[in-house]
Design a protein around this motif. Structure first.
Motif, PDB file in Angstrom:
ATOM      1  N   VAL A 270     -59.115  11.170  94.030  1.00  0.00           N
ATOM      2  CA  VAL A 270     -58.282  11.887  94.950  1.00  0.00           C
ATOM      3  C   VAL A 270     -57.353  13.154  94.122  1.00  0.00           C
ATOM      4  CG1 VAL A 270     -57.934  10.085  96.389  1.00  0.00           C
ATOM      5  CG2 VAL A 270     -56.517  10.163  94.426  1.00  0.00           C
ATOM      6  N   VAL A 274     -50.280  17.250  96.044  1.00  0.00           N
ATOM      7  CA  VAL A 274     -49.985  16.783  97.532  1.00  0.00           C
ATOM      8  C   VAL A 274     -48.883  17.682  98.220  1.00  0.00           C
ATOM      9  CG1 VAL A 274     -50.996  14.409  97.136  1.00  0.00           C
ATOM     10  CG2 VAL A 274     -48.647  14.838  96.802  1.00  0.00           C
ATOM     11  N   ILE A 310     -48.738  14.028  92.247  1.00  0.00           N
ATOM     12  CA  ILE A 310     -48.442  12.721  92.609  1.00  0.00           C
ATOM     13  C   ILE A 310     -47.580  12.123  91.672  1.00  0.00           C
ATOM     14  CG2 ILE A 310     -50.565  13.064  93.893  1.00  0.00           C
ATOM     15  CD1 ILE A 310     -52.068  11.220  91.651  1.00  0.00           C
ATOM     16  N   PRO A 316     -51.688   9.983  97.444  1.00  0.00           N
ATOM     17  CA  PRO A 316     -53.184  10.472  98.296  1.00  0.00           C
ATOM     18  C   PRO A 316     -53.978   9.706  98.953  1.00  0.00           C
ATOM     19  CG  PRO A 316     -53.138  10.494  95.845  1.00  0.00           C
ATOM     20  CD  PRO A 316     -51.986  10.200  96.364  1.00  0.00           C
TER      21      PRO A 316
END
Length: 517
Positions: A270, A274, A310, A316
């Motif tokens: 991922v 974000v 993150i 995510p």
């Protein structure tokens, strides 16, 4: 109950306003606010006098629950030792709801006036030469005024809803009835223990007079710890590893990923950046912005939104299904991801400054499940056991604790921590936190599933059921940095070497021991 009476009162006053248009609508709102505010203050003071947390029942934290069950919500906030501002936020959500009812009633009343006036205009226009021009202009004016009033009410309603949603975002999840009351982590409940701190000491033949070292000293002794170089280039709370210690860290992450894959988790890769919306969905925002690493808007935005590194793969991975409607037959979804995590640790100044325990950047293998409400408790227990299995395979002694009301995380309704024994520090430290958030995150990210319909009767087609909010579960499986800490401290030898746990040797080319130079 009294908040319901507040809404009835507001609706009644608005209906009177329909018969007496000259009544100032601000009088209506003032009346509603006064009644609702008094009601909320009474509920708050009553709850403050009673320290008993009320049962969550089957409630989930939404506007309706805060409005209709303010006493339950407030008792849970008190149990969490929430701030006065947070308790006032819950009161504010309930207060605004009464005002919203008044605005909705006013908007709808004016829309009906406009509809009736438009019909009259059409009827007058169809009268031909006999039409009354004066009456026609009057009815048109009524229609225009009603439309303006409806638009104004709609704008005020939108503003109120934004205020209400902002307040709701400040309120943590309701607690599971199994969560014990307590102020902080000193009052967490030990549910189970596995292994003994003496087991590995005997296996590795530590002499009685041996004093185990801290993990950073162990790593430094074999030439694998580069703290000063990391701080020089990146600042405090960053470290660099090299040689066999770096390989050992990679072996741990690879072992965790492979083990969870064999337990049915789907591995995902991922993004490490974000959006604000994604962090709001998993509830890191708006409450914990100071703990995040923000990216300047000049460097990057996420579809026009603020961008952040993150803090955990939970963000995510869970947001892979943001705004989705899944099929019940496809649940549970089980994901595993190994990512770096970035945390500013704004609230931990001066704590755990030595070694790898609390750093700004660390690796973690994260487990995420998306389930139905009926299976979420069972899946939470299962996910926790999967994390425990990693510790057992490494032969690391640990204990499982149920977090008390004052320690459980913002989004969790029920949480287990796994705490691994560290002989250098002579204490248990958290290595995994496994949380069931219920539908708390799913509500924020609009994550739902469509239940399987019951069998149709005869030749009828099965009836499609309305989508329902999913439940989300997450946990570390495990924190790779802290797992490295535990291995270094538990598997150290008096001569400064490190025995490589048996399950990791295949990832280390068959190597059994890391020897000092």
């Amino acid at each position: 109950m009294k908040h319901s009476l507040a809404m009835i009162l507001c609706a009644f006053v608005v209906s009177i306003n329909g018969f007496a248009p000259k009544l100032n609508r601000h009088v209506i709102y003032k009346t509603c606010r006064l009644f609702a505010s008094t009601t909320a203050d009474e509920k708050l003071s009553n709850t403050v006098a009673d320290d008993t947390r009320l049962s969550r029942q089957d409630l989930s934290l939404g506007i309706r629950t805060v409005t209709n069950e303010l006493d339950i919500v407030t008792s849970h906030l008190k149990a969490r030792r929430a701030s006065t501002d947070t308790i006032k936020a819950a009161q504010g959500v309930a207060d605004i709801q009464a005002q919203r009812v008044a605005l909705i009633q006013e908007r709808d009343r004016n829309l009906n006036i406009r509809k009736e006036a438009s019909a009259k205009v059409g009827m007058i226009m169809r009268q031909g030469d006999e039409k009354d021009e004066v009456e026609l202009e009057r009815v048109k004016a009524d229609s225009t005024k009603a439309a303006e009033m409806a638009d104004k009410a709609e704008a005020e309603l939108s503003e109120l809803e934004a205020q209400q949603n902002s307040l709701l975002a400040e309120i943590p999840n309701l607690l599971d009835d199994r969560v014990p009351d307590g102020v902080d982590d000193s009052e967490n409940t030990v549910v189970d223990t596995w292994g003994s701190p003496d087991d590995l000491k005997k296996e590795l033949e530590w002499p009685d007079d041996f004093t185990p070292k801290w993990h950073d000293d162990v790593a430094l002794g074999v030439g694998g710890y580069q703290a000063e170089a990391a701080v020089q280039m990146s600042g405090s709370r960053f470290v660099a590893l090299s040689g066999d210690i770096a390989r050992l860290e990679r072996a741990l992450g690879s072992f965790f990923i492979d083990r969870h894959g064999m337990n049915g988790y789907t591995e995902v890769s991922v993004p490490y950046v974000v959006s604000r919306q994604a962090l709001e969905g998993t509830s890191q925002l708006p409450k914990f912005q100071d703990d995040l690493f923000a990216i300047s808007s000049e460097s990057h935005t996420c579809n026009g939104q603020d961008a952040f590194l993150i803090p955990t793969a939970e963000v995510p991975v869970t947001n892979l299904h943001m705004g989705s409607v899944l099929e019940e037959s496809d649940l549970p979804k089980k994901y595993v991801a190994w990512t770096p995590c970035f945390r500013a640790e704004a609230g931990s100044y001066g704590r755990d400054t030595k070694g790898l325990i609390r750093t700004h950047q660390f690796g973690k293998v994260e487990l995420v499940k998306i389930t139905t409400p009926e299976t979420s408790d069972e899946e939470h227990e299962s996910l926790t056991k999967d994390a425990e299995g990693c510790l057992q395979a490494l032969k690391l002694p640990y204990r499982k604790v149920r977090l008390c009301s004052g320690d459980v995380g913002f989004s969790a309704r029920h949480c287990y921590d796994l705490e691994v024994w560290l002989p250098g520090a002579q204490e248990y430290r958290e290595i995994s936190s496994c949380s069931n958030t219920g539908d708390f995150q799913a509500r924020r990210m609009a994550l739902r599933y469509r239940p399987v319909p019951p069998p149709a009767e005869g030749k009828k087609k099965p009836k499609k059921l309305k989508p329902v909010l999913c439940h989300t579960i997450n946990g570390s499986g495990l924190a790779v940095g802290r797992a490295l800490v535990a291995v270094l401290e538990n598997y150290q030898k008096p001569d400064g070497g490190i025995v490589i746990p048996e399950v990791l040797r295949g990832y280390m080319g068959g190597q059994e021991i890391i020897n000092p130079p």
